[in-house]
Design a protein around this motif. Sequence first.
Motif, PDB file in Angstrom:
ATOM      1  N   VAL A   1      12.949   7.125 -25.446  1.00 53.06           N
ATOM      2  CA  VAL A   1      13.742   7.557 -24.295  1.00 53.06           C
ATOM      3  C   VAL A   1      15.185   7.093 -24.479  1.00 53.06           C
ATOM      4  CG1 VAL A   1      14.090   7.245 -21.812  1.00 53.06           C
ATOM      5  CG2 VAL A   1      11.784   7.549 -22.713  1.00 53.06           C
ATOM      6  N   VAL A   2      16.122   7.990 -24.181  1.00 51.50           N
ATOM      7  CA  VAL A   2      17.545   7.653 -24.150  1.00 51.50           C
ATOM      8  C   VAL A   2      17.900   7.440 -22.684  1.00 51.50           C
ATOM      9  CG1 VAL A   2      19.890   8.484 -24.592  1.00 51.50           C
ATOM     10  CG2 VAL A   2      18.060   8.987 -26.233  1.00 51.50           C
ATOM     11  N   GLU A   3      18.323   6.239 -22.358  1.00 51.82           N
ATOM     12  CA  GLU A   3      18.618   5.905 -20.960  1.00 51.82           C
ATOM     13  C   GLU A   3      19.809   6.728 -20.458  1.00 51.82           C
ATOM     14  OE1 GLU A   3      16.747   4.150 -19.008  1.00 51.82           O
ATOM     15  OE2 GLU A   3      15.381   3.608 -20.646  1.00 51.82           O
ATOM     16  N   VAL A   4      19.608   7.348 -19.298  1.00 55.37           N
ATOM     17  CA  VAL A   4      20.623   8.184 -18.662  1.00 55.37           C
ATOM     18  C   VAL A   4      20.695   7.759 -17.200  1.00 55.37           C
ATOM     19  CG1 VAL A   4      21.244  10.553 -18.033  1.00 55.37           C
ATOM     20  CG2 VAL A   4      20.174  10.109 -20.230  1.00 55.37           C
ATOM     21  N   SER A   5      21.861   7.775 -16.627  1.00 54.97           N
ATOM     22  CA  SER A   5      22.037   7.386 -15.233  1.00 54.97           C
ATOM     23  C   SER A   5      21.110   8.186 -14.317  1.00 54.97           C
ATOM     24  CB  SER A   5      23.492   7.622 -14.828  1.00 54.97           C
ATOM     25  OG  SER A   5      23.644   7.536 -13.439  1.00 54.97           O
ATOM     26  N   ALA A   6      20.559   7.524 -13.313  1.00 54.30           N
ATOM     27  CA  ALA A   6      19.636   8.173 -12.372  1.00 54.30           C
ATOM     28  C   ALA A   6      20.315   9.286 -11.588  1.00 54.30           C
ATOM     29  CB  ALA A   6      19.052   7.139 -11.412  1.00 54.30           C
ATOM     30  N   ASP A   7      21.635   9.250 -11.472  1.00 54.78           N
ATOM     31  CA  ASP A   7      22.320  10.308 -10.731  1.00 54.78           C
ATOM     32  C   ASP A   7      22.957  11.348 -11.653  1.00 54.78           C
ATOM     33  OD1 ASP A   7      24.384   8.781 -11.741  1.00 54.78           O
ATOM     34  OD2 ASP A   7      25.435   8.543  -9.828  1.00 54.78           O
ATOM     35  N   ALA A   8      22.591  11.303 -12.948  1.00 53.01           N
ATOM     36  CA  ALA A   8      23.082  12.311 -13.899  1.00 53.01           C
ATOM     37  C   ALA A   8      22.449  13.664 -13.582  1.00 53.01           C
ATOM     38  CB  ALA A   8      22.740  11.894 -15.323  1.00 53.01           C
ATOM     39  N   PRO A   9      23.054  14.759 -14.032  1.00 47.59           N
ATOM     40  CA  PRO A   9      22.438  16.074 -13.823  1.00 47.59           C
ATOM     41  C   PRO A   9      21.022  16.108 -14.411  1.00 47.59           C
ATOM     42  CG  PRO A   9      24.669  16.311 -14.672  1.00 47.59           C
ATOM     43  CD  PRO A   9      24.336  14.845 -14.755  1.00 47.59           C
ATOM     44  N   ARG A  10      20.191  16.953 -13.837  1.00 49.83           N
ATOM     45  CA  ARG A  10      18.794  17.023 -14.274  1.00 49.83           C
ATOM     46  C   ARG A  10      18.677  17.338 -15.762  1.00 49.83           C
ATOM     47  NH1 ARG A  10      13.951  19.431 -10.791  1.00 49.83           N
ATOM     48  NH2 ARG A  10      14.378  17.460  -9.780  1.00 49.83           N
ATOM     49  N   GLN A  11      19.531  18.224 -16.281  1.00 47.73           N
ATOM     50  CA  GLN A  11      19.462  18.527 -17.709  1.00 47.73           C
ATOM     51  C   GLN A  11      19.625  17.254 -18.529  1.00 47.73           C
ATOM     52  OE1 GLN A  11      21.310  22.041 -19.574  1.00 47.73           O
ATOM     53  NE2 GLN A  11      22.533  20.619 -20.795  1.00 47.73           N
ATOM     54  N   ASP A  12      20.591  16.421 -18.176  1.00 54.83           N
ATOM     55  CA  ASP A  12      20.833  15.189 -18.928  1.00 54.83           C
ATOM     56  C   ASP A  12      19.634  14.241 -18.834  1.00 54.83           C
ATOM     57  OD1 ASP A  12      23.278  16.348 -19.339  1.00 54.83           O
ATOM     58  OD2 ASP A  12      24.431  14.861 -18.214  1.00 54.83           O
ATOM     59  N   ARG A  13      19.044  14.145 -17.652  1.00 54.74           N
ATOM     60  CA  ARG A  13      17.885  13.250 -17.478  1.00 54.74           C
ATOM     61  C   ARG A  13      16.683  13.744 -18.286  1.00 54.74           C
ATOM     62  NH1 ARG A  13      17.008  13.072 -11.413  1.00 54.74           N
ATOM     63  NH2 ARG A  13      18.312  14.909 -11.418  1.00 54.74           N
ATOM     64  N   ILE A  14      16.477  15.058 -18.317  1.00 57.88           N
ATOM     65  CA  ILE A  14      15.369  15.611 -19.109  1.00 57.88           C
ATOM     66  C   ILE A  14      15.621  15.369 -20.591  1.00 57.88           C
ATOM     67  CG2 ILE A  14      14.272  17.763 -19.859  1.00 57.88           C
ATOM     68  CD1 ILE A  14      14.538  18.736 -16.938  1.00 57.88           C
ATOM     69  N   LEU A  15      16.831  15.636 -21.042  1.00 59.18           N
ATOM     70  CA  LEU A  15      17.147  15.409 -22.452  1.00 59.18           C
ATOM     71  C   LEU A  15      16.904  13.952 -22.830  1.00 59.18           C
ATOM     72  CD1 LEU A  15      20.353  17.603 -22.666  1.00 59.18           C
ATOM     73  CD2 LEU A  15      18.219  18.033 -23.910  1.00 59.18           C
ATOM     74  N   GLY A  16      17.302  13.033 -21.975  1.00 59.00           N
ATOM     75  CA  GLY A  16      17.059  11.617 -22.238  1.00 59.00           C
ATOM     76  C   GLY A  16      15.585  11.299 -22.338  1.00 59.00           C
ATOM     77  N   LEU A  17      14.788  11.858 -21.427  1.00 58.98           N
ATOM     78  CA  LEU A  17      13.337  11.624 -21.467  1.00 58.98           C
ATOM     79  C   LEU A  17      12.710  12.217 -22.722  1.00 58.98           C
ATOM     80  CD1 LEU A  17      12.462  12.299 -17.708  1.00 58.98           C
ATOM     81  CD2 LEU A  17      12.322  10.090 -18.903  1.00 58.98           C
ATOM     82  N   LEU A  18      13.326  13.261 -23.265  1.00 55.44           N
ATOM     83  CA  LEU A  18      12.804  13.893 -24.475  1.00 55.44           C
ATOM     84  C   LEU A  18      13.406  13.288 -25.747  1.00 55.44           C
ATOM     85  CD1 LEU A  18      12.692  17.620 -23.309  1.00 55.44           C
ATOM     86  CD2 LEU A  18      10.857  15.937 -23.319  1.00 55.44           C
ATOM     87  N   GLY A  19      14.108  12.173 -25.585  1.00 54.99           N
ATOM     88  CA  GLY A  19      14.611  11.450 -26.749  1.00 54.99           C
ATOM     89  C   GLY A  19      15.932  11.942 -27.286  1.00 54.99           C
ATOM     90  N   ARG A  20      16.692  12.665 -26.463  1.00 52.34           N
ATOM     91  CA  ARG A  20      18.004  13.161 -26.880  1.00 52.34           C
ATOM     92  C   ARG A  20      19.108  12.460 -26.115  1.00 52.34           C
ATOM     93  NH1 ARG A  20      13.707  16.288 -28.342  1.00 52.34           N
ATOM     94  NH2 ARG A  20      14.309  18.104 -29.566  1.00 52.34           N
ATOM     95  N   ASP A  21      20.234  12.275 -26.812  1.00 49.19           N
ATOM     96  CA  ASP A  21      21.433  11.801 -26.140  1.00 49.19           C
ATOM     97  C   ASP A  21      22.139  13.035 -25.589  1.00 49.19           C
ATOM     98  OD1 ASP A  21      23.924  10.971 -25.348  1.00 49.19           O
ATOM     99  OD2 ASP A  21      24.438   9.998 -27.245  1.00 49.19           O
ATOM    100  N   PRO A  22      22.166  13.204 -24.253  1.00 51.78           N
ATOM    101  CA  PRO A  22      22.743  14.431 -23.707  1.00 51.78           C
ATOM    102  C   PRO A  22      24.233  14.589 -23.990  1.00 51.78           C
ATOM    103  CG  PRO A  22      22.158  12.902 -21.952  1.00 51.78           C
ATOM    104  CD  PRO A  22      21.623  12.334 -23.219  1.00 51.78           C
ATOM    105  N   TYR A  23      24.874  13.503 -24.436  1.00 52.34           N
ATOM    106  CA  TYR A  23      26.314  13.556 -24.696  1.00 52.34           C
ATOM    107  C   TYR A  23      26.609  13.623 -26.202  1.00 52.34           C
ATOM    108  CZ  TYR A  23      25.536  11.874 -20.025  1.00 52.34           C
ATOM    109  OH  TYR A  23      25.050  11.729 -18.750  1.00 52.34           O
ATOM    110  N   TRP A  24      25.580  13.904 -26.983  1.00 54.52           N
ATOM    111  CA  TRP A  24      25.735  13.964 -28.439  1.00 54.52           C
ATOM    112  C   TRP A  24      26.713  15.078 -28.825  1.00 54.52           C
ATOM    113  CZ3 TRP A  24      25.260  17.405 -32.379  1.00 54.52           C
ATOM    114  CH2 TRP A  24      25.116  16.896 -33.679  1.00 54.52           C
ATOM    115  N   THR A  25      27.594  14.784 -29.777  1.00 53.40           N
ATOM    116  CA  THR A  25      28.464  15.813 -30.328  1.00 53.40           C
ATOM    117  C   THR A  25      28.518  15.620 -31.829  1.00 53.40           C
ATOM    118  OG1 THR A  25      30.406  14.416 -29.972  1.00 53.40           O
ATOM    119  CG2 THR A  25      29.910  16.073 -28.297  1.00 53.40           C
TER     120      THR A  25
END
Length: 195
Positions: free
Chosen positions: A171-195
Amino acid sequence: MADDQEVLARYSRRAGRFADVISGAAPGRWSAPSPCADWNAADVVQHAVDMHAAMFASTPTGLTPAPAASEDPLGAFNSARADIERALRDPAVVGLAVQTPMGPSTFAAHVDTVASADLVIHTWDLARALGLDYSIDPDELEDQWQGAQQIPDIMRQPGAFGPGIVVFGPVVEVSADAPRQDRILGLLGRDPYWT
């Protein structure tokens, strides 16, 4: 449980988005790194093709021969897509009993929960690797949210389903108030801010 026509429609919609992202690639981007550790953009497409091939493991058929994703990403994916869509239209195949790493299933249900569902997140992975803007469809996020919160630990253990297979990273920790897409990506092992 979804009926076979719903499975086909959902798969076709997801596959269409994935193919659109492939088509949007700029020349020379296929060796670019992706958010999936150790994979470049072409590897993401090859993984999707490999997952399509895995759907046929318990059936008498397989994928039609096609070029590798490293040679022709769109051709490789579209060939695998056509095979899955053909099978999902065949009454003799959709209800076929198949063995999966998670237990017995039908061909259609296995496609729906694995190869089809996989395309939702891998479309984001691929778009990021290719430097394209992409947001996951809000309806898909709604569908993925519950499952993303309940991933069993075994799905995060490298090799649990065979040598070299990693289903989900840590799990990639993401703020609890982040958009749902970011929270799902974190739970799926992705950094939602990856570039």
